[in-house]
Scaffold this motif. Structure first.
Motif, PDB file in Angstrom:
ATOM      1  N   ALA A   1      19.957 -30.512   6.712  1.00 43.73           N
ATOM      2  CA  ALA A   1      20.456 -29.176   7.059  1.00 43.73           C
ATOM      3  C   ALA A   1      20.401 -28.219   5.876  1.00 43.73           C
ATOM      4  O   ALA A   1      20.381 -26.998   6.062  1.00 43.73           O
ATOM      5  CB  ALA A   1      21.893 -29.272   7.582  1.00 43.73           C
ATOM      6  N   CYS A   2      20.367 -28.756   4.664  1.00 44.64           N
ATOM      7  CA  CYS A   2      20.394 -27.928   3.455  1.00 44.64           C
ATOM      8  C   CYS A   2      19.003 -27.665   2.891  1.00 44.64           C
ATOM      9  O   CYS A   2      18.881 -27.156   1.767  1.00 44.64           O
ATOM     10  CB  CYS A   2      21.243 -28.616   2.385  1.00 44.64           C
ATOM     11  N   THR A   3      17.964 -27.998   3.630  1.00 43.91           N
ATOM     12  CA  THR A   3      16.596 -27.935   3.090  1.00 43.91           C
ATOM     13  C   THR A   3      16.207 -26.518   2.674  1.00 43.91           C
ATOM     14  O   THR A   3      16.423 -25.552   3.415  1.00 43.91           O
ATOM     15  CB  THR A   3      15.585 -28.448   4.122  1.00 43.91           C
ATOM     16  N   VAL A   4      15.640 -26.415   1.494  1.00 43.01           N
ATOM     17  CA  VAL A   4      15.019 -25.179   1.013  1.00 43.01           C
ATOM     18  C   VAL A   4      13.631 -25.559   0.493  1.00 43.01           C
ATOM     19  O   VAL A   4      13.294 -26.746   0.411  1.00 43.01           O
ATOM     20  CB  VAL A   4      15.843 -24.500  -0.101  1.00 43.01           C
ATOM     21  N   VAL A   5      12.833 -24.566   0.146  1.00 40.40           N
ATOM     22  CA  VAL A   5      11.485 -24.833  -0.356  1.00 40.40           C
ATOM     23  C   VAL A   5      11.347 -24.264  -1.765  1.00 40.40           C
ATOM     24  O   VAL A   5      11.738 -23.124  -2.024  1.00 40.40           O
ATOM     25  CB  VAL A   5      10.413 -24.230   0.573  1.00 40.40           C
ATOM     26  N   LEU A   6      10.812 -25.087  -2.655  1.00 41.84           N
ATOM     27  CA  LEU A   6      10.541 -24.668  -4.022  1.00 41.84           C
ATOM     28  C   LEU A   6       9.042 -24.472  -4.203  1.00 41.84           C
ATOM     29  O   LEU A   6       8.229 -25.180  -3.600  1.00 41.84           O
ATOM     30  CB  LEU A   6      11.030 -25.717  -5.022  1.00 41.84           C
ATOM     31  N   GLY A   7       8.688 -23.522  -5.043  1.00 41.52           N
ATOM     32  CA  GLY A   7       7.294 -23.287  -5.394  1.00 41.52           C
ATOM     33  C   GLY A   7       7.119 -23.362  -6.893  1.00 41.52           C
ATOM     34  O   GLY A   7       7.911 -22.784  -7.646  1.00 41.52           O
ATOM     35  N   GLU A   8       6.102 -24.083  -7.317  1.00 37.63           N
ATOM     36  CA  GLU A   8       5.825 -24.227  -8.744  1.00 37.63           C
ATOM     37  C   GLU A   8       4.368 -23.899  -9.004  1.00 37.63           C
ATOM     38  O   GLU A   8       3.485 -24.304  -8.228  1.00 37.63           O
ATOM     39  CB  GLU A   8       6.126 -25.650  -9.207  1.00 37.63           C
ATOM     40  N   ALA A   9       4.115 -23.161 -10.072  1.00 36.71           N
ATOM     41  CA  ALA A   9       2.746 -22.820 -10.432  1.00 36.71           C
ATOM     42  C   ALA A   9       2.099 -23.994 -11.147  1.00 36.71           C
ATOM     43  O   ALA A   9       2.575 -24.436 -12.189  1.00 36.71           O
ATOM     44  CB  ALA A   9       2.735 -21.588 -11.329  1.00 36.71           C
ATOM     45  N   ARG A  10       1.020 -24.531 -10.543  1.00 32.37           N
ATOM     46  CA  ARG A  10       0.253 -25.613 -11.161  1.00 32.37           C
ATOM     47  C   ARG A  10      -1.220 -25.262 -11.060  1.00 32.37           C
ATOM     48  O   ARG A  10      -1.736 -25.058  -9.972  1.00 32.37           O
ATOM     49  CB  ARG A  10       0.513 -26.956 -10.449  1.00 32.37           C
ATOM     50  N   ASP A  11      -1.853 -25.152 -12.206  1.00 38.85           N
ATOM     51  CA  ASP A  11      -3.284 -24.819 -12.261  1.00 38.85           C
ATOM     52  C   ASP A  11      -3.602 -23.516 -11.531  1.00 38.85           C
ATOM     53  O   ASP A  11      -4.602 -23.405 -10.804  1.00 38.85           O
ATOM     54  CB  ASP A  11      -4.120 -25.957 -11.680  1.00 38.85           C
ATOM     55  N   GLY A  12      -2.731 -22.524 -11.679  1.00 34.14           N
ATOM     56  CA  GLY A  12      -2.997 -21.204 -11.147  1.00 34.14           C
ATOM     57  C   GLY A  12      -2.684 -20.996  -9.684  1.00 34.14           C
ATOM     58  O   GLY A  12      -2.938 -19.929  -9.141  1.00 34.14           O
ATOM     59  N   ARG A  13      -2.131 -22.014  -9.025  1.00 34.68           N
ATOM     60  CA  ARG A  13      -1.758 -21.852  -7.624  1.00 34.68           C
ATOM     61  C   ARG A  13      -0.379 -22.445  -7.402  1.00 34.68           C
ATOM     62  O   ARG A  13       0.168 -23.157  -8.249  1.00 34.68           O
ATOM     63  CB  ARG A  13      -2.780 -22.501  -6.696  1.00 34.68           C
ATOM     64  N   LEU A  14       0.201 -22.124  -6.246  1.00 31.83           N
ATOM     65  CA  LEU A  14       1.550 -22.593  -5.954  1.00 31.83           C
ATOM     66  C   LEU A  14       1.523 -23.939  -5.243  1.00 31.83           C
ATOM     67  O   LEU A  14       0.712 -24.172  -4.344  1.00 31.83           O
ATOM     68  CB  LEU A  14       2.286 -21.578  -5.069  1.00 31.83           C
ATOM     69  N   GLU A  15       2.429 -24.809  -5.649  1.00 31.29           N
ATOM     70  CA  GLU A  15       2.704 -26.046  -4.930  1.00 31.29           C
ATOM     71  C   GLU A  15       4.061 -25.887  -4.257  1.00 31.29           C
ATOM     72  O   GLU A  15       5.036 -25.492  -4.896  1.00 31.29           O
ATOM     73  CB  GLU A  15       2.723 -27.238  -5.879  1.00 31.29           C
ATOM     74  N   TYR A  16       4.124 -26.184  -2.981  1.00 27.03           N
ATOM     75  CA  TYR A  16       5.346 -26.001  -2.202  1.00 27.03           C
ATOM     76  C   TYR A  16       5.971 -27.359  -1.902  1.00 27.03           C
ATOM     77  O   TYR A  16       5.276 -28.298  -1.484  1.00 27.03           O
ATOM     78  CB  TYR A  16       5.046 -25.296  -0.875  1.00 27.03           C
ATOM     79  N   LYS A  17       7.276 -27.444  -2.083  1.00 22.85           N
ATOM     80  CA  LYS A  17       7.978 -28.695  -1.814  1.00 22.85           C
ATOM     81  C   LYS A  17       9.302 -28.396  -1.117  1.00 22.85           C
ATOM     82  O   LYS A  17      10.143 -27.653  -1.650  1.00 22.85           O
ATOM     83  CB  LYS A  17       8.246 -29.464  -3.106  1.00 22.85           C
ATOM     84  N   ALA A  18       9.474 -28.978   0.063  1.00 10.74           N
ATOM     85  CA  ALA A  18      10.774 -28.916   0.735  1.00 10.74           C
ATOM     86  C   ALA A  18      11.689 -29.926   0.069  1.00 10.74           C
ATOM     87  O   ALA A  18      11.310 -31.081  -0.144  1.00 10.74           O
ATOM     88  CB  ALA A  18      10.612 -29.246   2.218  1.00 10.74           C
ATOM     89  N   ILE A  19      12.898 -29.500  -0.294  1.00 15.66           N
ATOM     90  CA  ILE A  19      13.841 -30.391  -0.994  1.00 15.66           C
ATOM     91  C   ILE A  19      15.245 -30.202  -0.414  1.00 15.66           C
ATOM     92  O   ILE A  19      15.537 -29.188   0.229  1.00 15.66           O
ATOM     93  CB  ILE A  19      13.841 -30.156  -2.517  1.00 15.66           C
ATOM     94  N   ASN A  20      16.109 -31.173  -0.676  1.00 13.78           N
ATOM     95  CA  ASN A  20      17.512 -31.085  -0.264  1.00 13.78           C
ATOM     96  C   ASN A  20      18.312 -30.363  -1.337  1.00 13.78           C
ATOM     97  O   ASN A  20      18.420 -30.846  -2.471  1.00 13.78           O
ATOM     98  CB  ASN A  20      18.103 -32.475  -0.051  1.00 13.78           C
ATOM     99  N   SER A  21      18.895 -29.223  -1.003  1.00 14.25           N
ATOM    100  CA  SER A  21      19.642 -28.463  -2.003  1.00 14.25           C
ATOM    101  C   SER A  21      21.036 -29.028  -2.253  1.00 14.25           C
ATOM    102  O   SER A  21      21.663 -28.700  -3.252  1.00 14.25           O
ATOM    103  CB  SER A  21      19.750 -26.997  -1.581  1.00 14.25           C
ATOM    104  N   CYS A  22      21.526 -29.899  -1.365  1.00 17.96           N
ATOM    105  CA  CYS A  22      22.899 -30.397  -1.512  1.00 17.96           C
ATOM    106  C   CYS A  22      23.046 -31.353  -2.686  1.00 17.96           C
ATOM    107  O   CYS A  22      24.132 -31.474  -3.259  1.00 17.96           O
ATOM    108  CB  CYS A  22      23.388 -31.063  -0.227  1.00 17.96           C
ATOM    109  N   ILE A  23      21.966 -32.053  -3.063  1.00 15.06           N
ATOM    110  CA  ILE A  23      22.053 -33.020  -4.160  1.00 15.06           C
ATOM    111  C   ILE A  23      21.158 -32.628  -5.331  1.00 15.06           C
ATOM    112  O   ILE A  23      21.007 -33.393  -6.282  1.00 15.06           O
ATOM    113  CB  ILE A  23      21.704 -34.443  -3.688  1.00 15.06           C
TER     114      ILE A  23
END
Length: 495
Positions: A50-72
């Motif tokens: 229920a707490c899922t958010v998405v993080l984006g990180e710049a790797r080699d000039g493009r974004l990598e998207y990762k859904a993660i649990n924000s509660c922990i």
């Protein structure tokens, strides 16, 4: 306790949050400091999504998207990253994002409590697949939504929504603009303060570890986060290893692969699957995707939970762990790393640096078994991994790793001795099964009784024998419920 200001990119703008304690969770900052109450707290342990958010990180000039649990997830871990919550998807005029619109059209929400988490997992899926011109199959949707639980609607309409997103008008993130913002943030990086230490290089990490042996080491926080949310533990100083570039690498050599301790479970298992495709289902069942996107293989190994699934696999494969400090390094078989329940040989100034996994040998027969009450997103009652090399009908080499049957992840030395050098026959499998049942004294707890665990250990060895003889009908992994099938293939219309 020193508090470092957190800076990240949200809605294309730089956001700063000051005076954040090192052990404050991302969910707490979102809901209480930024009033982003669309993100919900369900379980507080990374289990419901229920707490899922998405993080984006710049790797080699493009974004990598990762859904993660924000509660922990600790809030400071998103410093320098891009962040999306459920409030960030719709246009200013109210036009819904395809992830939201598909949920509406497919009637994928009822009480709505879990819906923001599902939508964010769908958004991550949309960015990683639809926007990369990759198809979302029913099986892929099931796999990537396994970390989100729903108690009202049922999963069929949500799986329908996952596939329908691609049919809606395309929505894209302005990735060059976000990457530029992230690069701007990186150029303004401030030194670590004593409350939250986030080194970027291996020498910096080893220096900080030597200076602060009392600091709580964290990676993805999928276990330490539970200490914060469930045990109410507080940490005045945290050492985050996830930004150390050397430890994020996965390097391939002729005889082994070296997986950096800061590589996520998703990345680590992808590397293992490249060599051993039969591990795909086992990897998917390790945990839901948001947990695998945050957690690291090094963290799983260092934590040493007796019911952690990575260690039995690594032990069976003959993996070694490399420990580093400013004094030098140590390389030892993984099973020798543990000394007791959640105890190991790690010195106060050392860190887990790499896990070295041998490449497959010719004739290798590998099976990894996870027994849990729930098929997806659950903790093992028993985990058994058998890795045998059979030549001309003789077991010339064997490795057996077990979890959930002792105070630590263990190697089944007695069962290995029964098999090694002997003809691979039904009788040998029965003798190994008996040895497995006798070798350990598992506990009884909420997941299984001692007698059940012992019986299952032996049964799994019998299953290994049957599968080695070509039997397939005994494998539940080959049974695909109608829920997962494409509606057309299943002969029913979308619900």
């Amino acid at each position: 306790m020193e508090s470092k200001t957190i800076r990240f990119v949200r809605r294309g703008e730089l956001v700063s949050v000051a005076n954040v304690p090192p052990d404050r969770t991302l969910l707490e900052v979102l809901r209480e400091d930024l009033s982003c109450t669309g993100t919900k707290e369900g379980c507080g342990e990374g289990d419901c999504g229920a707490c899922t958010v998405v993080l984006g990180e710049a790797r080699d000039g493009r974004l990598e998207y990762k859904a993660i649990n924000s509660c922990i997830r600790l809030a400071h871990s998103v410093d320098g990253l891009a962040l999306w919550t459920v409030e960030d998807l719709a246009d200013d005029d109210g036009t819904l994002h395809p992830a939201q619109e598909a949920m509406v059209r497919c009637h994928g929400s009822q009480c709505g409590f879990c819906t923001p988490g599902f939508v964010m997992s769908l958004f991550g899926m949309y960015q990683n697949h639809v926007c990369r011109e990759k198809a979302i199959t029913r099986e892929l949707a099931q796999e990537e939504l396994s970390g989100n639980l729903c108690r009202c609607t049922g999963y069929r309409p949500i799986l329908d929504a996952a596939q329908q997103m691609a049919e809606l008008p395309r929505r894209t993130v302005d990735e060059p603009a976000v990457v530029a913002k992230l690069e701007e943030l990186a150029s303004r990086r401030t030194p670590s303060v004593s409350g939250y230490l986030a080194p970027r290089s291996l020498p910096e990490l080893l220096s900080l570890r030597a200076q602060h042996p009392d600091a709580q080491i964290v990676a993805g926080c999928t276990d330490v986060g539970l200490w914060v949310t469930k045990m109410h533990m507080q940490f005045s100083r945290v050492l985050d290893v996830t930004r150390v570039e050397e430890l994020r690498r996965i390097e391939r050599y002729d005889n082994h692969i070296a997986i950096g301790a800061a590589a996520t479970l998703t990345e680590a298992y992808d590397a293992l699957i490249e060599d051993r495709p039969q591990l795909k289902t086992f990897a998917n069942r390790f945990a839901g995707l948001p947990v695998r996107n945050s957690g690291t293989l090094g963290g799983n190994v260092a934590n040493g939970s007796p019911i952690g699934d990575s260690m039995p696999l690594l032990i069976a494969l003959g993996a070694h762990v490399v420990l580093l400090s400013q004094r030098g390094h140590r390389d030892l078989p993984l099973e020798r790393f543990y000394t007791g329940y959640r105890k190991n040989v790690l010195a106060p100034d050392e860190v887990v640096a790499w896990i070295k996994v041998p490449r497959p040998a010719p004739g290798e027969l590998l099976r990894a078994y996870k027994i849990s009450k729930r098929y997806d997103d659950d903790i093992s009652a028993v985990c058994l991994v058998v890795n045998a090399r059979i030549e001309e009908g003789v077991t010339v080499q064997v490795g057996i790793g077990a979890g959930g049957v002792a105070a630590t992840p263990v190697r089944a030395l007695q069962a290995e001795a029964v098999l090694r050098g002997q003809p691979w026959t039904a009788q040998a499998a029965q003798e190994a099964a008996a040895a497995l049942r006798a070798e350990f004294q598992p506990i009884s707890d909420m997941r299984a009784s001692s007698a059940y665990r012992a019986e299952v250990l032996g049964n799994l060895m019998q299953r290994f024998w049957l599968e080695s003889q070509g039997y397939e009908h005994i494998n539940l992994e080959l049974v695909i419920p109608d829920l997962i099938r494409d509606p057309v293939d299943a002969g029913s219309s979308p619900a």
